[in-house]
Write an enzyme that holds these catalytic residues in place. Structure first.
Site, PDB file in Angstrom:
ATOM      1  N   ASP A 141     -31.452-156.314 -61.415  1.00 38.58           N
ATOM      2  CA  ASP A 141     -32.232-155.603 -62.427  1.00 38.58           C
ATOM      3  C   ASP A 141     -31.313-154.835 -63.376  1.00 38.58           C
ATOM      4  O   ASP A 141     -30.183-155.259 -63.625  1.00 38.58           O
ATOM      5  CB  ASP A 141     -33.200-154.644 -61.697  1.00 38.58           C
ATOM      6  CG  ASP A 141     -34.511-154.463 -62.458  1.00 38.58           C
ATOM      7  OD1 ASP A 141     -34.473-153.799 -63.499  1.00 38.58           O
ATOM      8  OD2 ASP A 141     -35.541-154.980 -62.011  1.00 38.58           O
ATOM      9  N   HIS A 144     -35.835-149.096 -65.532  1.00 38.63           N
ATOM     10  CA  HIS A 144     -36.631-150.163 -64.908  1.00 38.63           C
ATOM     11  C   HIS A 144     -36.191-150.427 -63.464  1.00 38.63           C
ATOM     12  O   HIS A 144     -37.009-150.458 -62.543  1.00 38.63           O
ATOM     13  CB  HIS A 144     -36.493-151.424 -65.765  1.00 38.63           C
ATOM     14  CG  HIS A 144     -37.329-152.579 -65.319  1.00 38.63           C
ATOM     15  ND1 HIS A 144     -36.835-153.577 -64.508  1.00 38.63           N
ATOM     16  CD2 HIS A 144     -38.617-152.897 -65.570  1.00 38.63           C
ATOM     17  CE1 HIS A 144     -37.788-154.467 -64.289  1.00 38.63           C
ATOM     18  NE2 HIS A 144     -38.884-154.076 -64.924  1.00 38.63           N
ATOM     19  N   SER A 191     -43.458-156.687 -63.096  1.00 35.57           N
ATOM     20  CA  SER A 191     -42.245-156.066 -62.553  1.00 35.57           C
ATOM     21  C   SER A 191     -42.559-155.106 -61.419  1.00 35.57           C
ATOM     22  O   SER A 191     -41.747-154.914 -60.522  1.00 35.57           O
ATOM     23  CB  SER A 191     -41.533-155.245 -63.635  1.00 35.57           C
ATOM     24  OG  SER A 191     -40.719-156.047 -64.424  1.00 35.57           O
TER      25      SER A 191
END
Ligand code: CA
Length: 619
Positions: A157, A212, A372
């Site tokens: 990620d 994120h 996600s």
């Protein structure tokens, strides 16, 4: 409770700012679906590392950027304005080259995020949810975890905020590496890779500058234990941060491949992939097949374009490798989230992905929506299953997760088998299963689309323009994505305040009062442990219904009439008190019998006892 949660909902809705919409925006894709002037070259099998050199024409010379000898791949950069198109057509004439691909651009799969909150603020919002029992559940559930061999979840990620309270004590540590001595102690090709790797900057600091990856990692941990305890309980999983997406959430296929190989070769059992994009890449396909052969699980986001991926695949979720779980996002009402991709043939399961609350940058917390966020819920459940069965293959984990899913009619024609993740059932099934070390052999057969792609490469026809055209098609498709969700499913945002097992119980408590009905009662004989008024007692459950239980306890509870009582139910013969229920003590008999009424019916409870082969007799 209904009013209180409604009010809480309103407060949260009012306080949430919709920021970051289009952060990763389609523009990144639209203008450039691959890195212009770069290619990935795969050489034919049997070539030695020293003979892996491309033949180049005089004049413009491509520059070798990185070489992955074990993969027989190299990454090249064009010089003097050489385009991807020109590089590919030149390289395809080299007999040593098996295939050439553009270096596709990939992106995180988050739709939107809220403002950030401190831990204190979050706990203030959450006070209506009766969180005090949650950490008890965490301790009860995992007292047999082998701390020396915790399952490692690779977060492929944007990196992870390494110092975040919710992460820091759960970071994977490379046992073979001595910190900061400038030496690749374990000989894995990475110097001082103590906690993972940063493939964007090629260094040992996989810190997050986007948010994120931190959010995703927090969800994985929050699936296994209460994320807001102070201090947090000892972790039951390890987080391996592998950063390949930059501060805008964008990365390349070449770096994704490297991260996948790193994860597999350094002991990760579950690979979380909350990203996607690009065109079909045989190089990435091969990397995932490698992760399958190494018996890991590859969990991938199905994407956020409200698109049917059966006909318009989104990679890597769409690679048909048997250890891939493609995850769609559902709302708390078990509808498909408005943004979620779907496909009854190729999106394998849905999991909550709307306004999920988890860790964020600067040691804060935020809510985010996207496939996600649904993906790490599945990864976290898989890690809990590995805690029960350390030797289970990714293939078997996948099969159990899919077989244990709830069937939700509202997901019909959207998700394969109408499945929604059932974490409790997945873990219980894994625990009871016999480990099967075998798995089917997998060989990459490109699909018809892929064959078309492959033939356009092989023929050199139009000098590789077929690929470039297909890449543009993806770009235009990504431009049609719909707007953000409405925020209607706010309650789901609290999922990560509590371990998911307890959360799944709690959500049952908030069913519409109109759905209340009288419940069939059953006689049963099941061990339990009860907490009431600060005391703990052993008990036997002798009657159950979706509305409550009858218990016989080891002492009189007459002083506690009317109080809240918490009941932990033993899975028969295991000594594990895997279910937690809470209700009001509504009556007491003369021989230590107690009645407990649940605030709202818990229909799955009776089904679960039935699944455990406890004898249930209608009474
Ligand atoms: Ca190393």
């Amino acid at each position: 409770m209904g009013k209180r949660s409604d009010r809480l909902w309103d407060v949260m809705r009012a306080s949430v700012l919709l920021v970051g919409i289009g952060l990763f925006s389609a523009q990144g894709f639209a203008s450039q679906a691959f890195v212009e002037g770069e290619v990935i070259v795969k050489f034919r099998p049997g070539l030695s590392a020293s003979s892996m050199k491309v033949r180049q024409k005089a004049g413009k010379r491509m520059k070798l950027q990185k070489s992955f000898n074990s993969l027989k791949m190299q990454q090249y950069k064009g010089q003097d304005g050489q385009s991807t198109h020109e590089m590919m057509s030149e390289l395809l004439s080299d007999p040593n080259v098996e295939y050439v691909e553009p270096n596709y651009i990939l992106s995180k799969t988050e739709v939107e995020g809220s403002q950030a909150y401190t831990k204190t603020e979050v706990l203030g919002f959450a006070s209506g949810f009766g969180l005090t029992a949650a950490d008890i559940m965490g301790e009860e559930g995992w007292d047999e975890v082998d701390q020396a061999n915790l399952p490692v979840v690779a977060i492929i990620d944007t990196g992870v905020e390494l110092s975040h309270d919710a992460i820091v004590d759960a970071l994977w540590e490379n046992p073979g590496e001595i910190a900061n001595n400038g030496i690749d102690d374990d000989g894995n090709g990475f110097v001082d890779d103590v906690n993972g790797w940063n493939f964007v900057s090629n260094n040992n600091y996989p810190n997050d500058c986007d948010g994120h990856g931190t959010h995703v990692a927090g969800i994985v941990r929050g699936t296994t234990q209460y994320l807001f305890a102070d201090p947090l309980d000892t972790p039951v999983i390890k987080i391996m941060p592998l950063k390949f997406l930059d501060c805008n959430g964008l990365g390349t296929t070449a770096d994704a491949i490297k991260a996948i190989y790193y994860a597999v070769q350094n002991g990760a059992k579950v690979l979380n992939n909350s990203w996607g994009g690009g065109n079909y890449s045989q190089a990435l396909h091969e990397a995932i097949a490698y992760s399958y052969n190494a018996k890991t699980l590859f969990v991938a986001a199905s994407g956020n374009y409200s698109t049917n991926v059966d006909s318009s695949p989104l990679y890597p979720a769409s690679y048909p490798v048997p250890n891939v779980i493609s995850v769609g996002a559902s709302t708390d009402n078990d509808y498909l989230a408005s943004f979620s991709n779907y496909g009854s043939g190729s999106v394998h399961i849905a999991a909550p992905g709307v306004w999920v609350l988890s860790a964020y940058l600067n040691n804060e917390y935020s809510q985010m929506s996207g496939t996600s966020m649904a993906t790490p819920l599945v990864a976290g459940v898989a890690a809990m299953m590995v805690n029960e069965q350390p030797n289970m293959t990714g293939y078997q984990l996948r099969n159990i997760i899919l077989q244990s899913a709830d069937v939700e009619g509202d997901l019909n024609n959207k998700i394969q088998g109408n499945r929604r993740l059932n974490s409790m059932s997945s873990v219980a099934t894994a625990k009871a299963a016999t480990v099967d070390p075998s798995q089917p052999k997998y060989v990459i057969y490109p699909s018809s689309d892929d064959r078309e792609l492959a033939s356009s490469i092989a023929s050199g026809g139009g000098s590789g323009c077929g690929i470039i055209k297909l890449a543009s098609d993806v770009a235009s498709r990504s431009g049609t994505r719909r707007g953000p969700p409405t925020g209607k499913s706010m309650a789901i945002g609290f999922a990560l305040l509590i371990p998911i097992l307890l959360w799944m119980y709690m959500r049952q408590r908030y069913v519409d009062p109109q759905k209340r009905r009288q419940h069939q009662r059953y006689g049963v004989d099941s061990k339990a442990r009860v907490y009431v008024g600060g005391e703990v007692h052993e008990a036997v459950i002798y009657s159950v219904s979706a509305g409550g239980v009858g218990l016989k306890t080891d002492a009189s509870l007459s002083d506690h009439a009317g109080k809240t009582i918490t009941v932990f139910v033993e899975q028969p013969g295991t000594g594990d008190y895997t279910i937690q229920l809470e209700g009001e003590m509504v009556w007491k008999g003369s021989h230590h019998e107690v009645g407990v009424r649940f605030e709202k019916p818990v229909n799955w409870f009776v089904e679960l006892l039935d699944n455990w082969d406890l004898e249930l007799n209608k009474i």
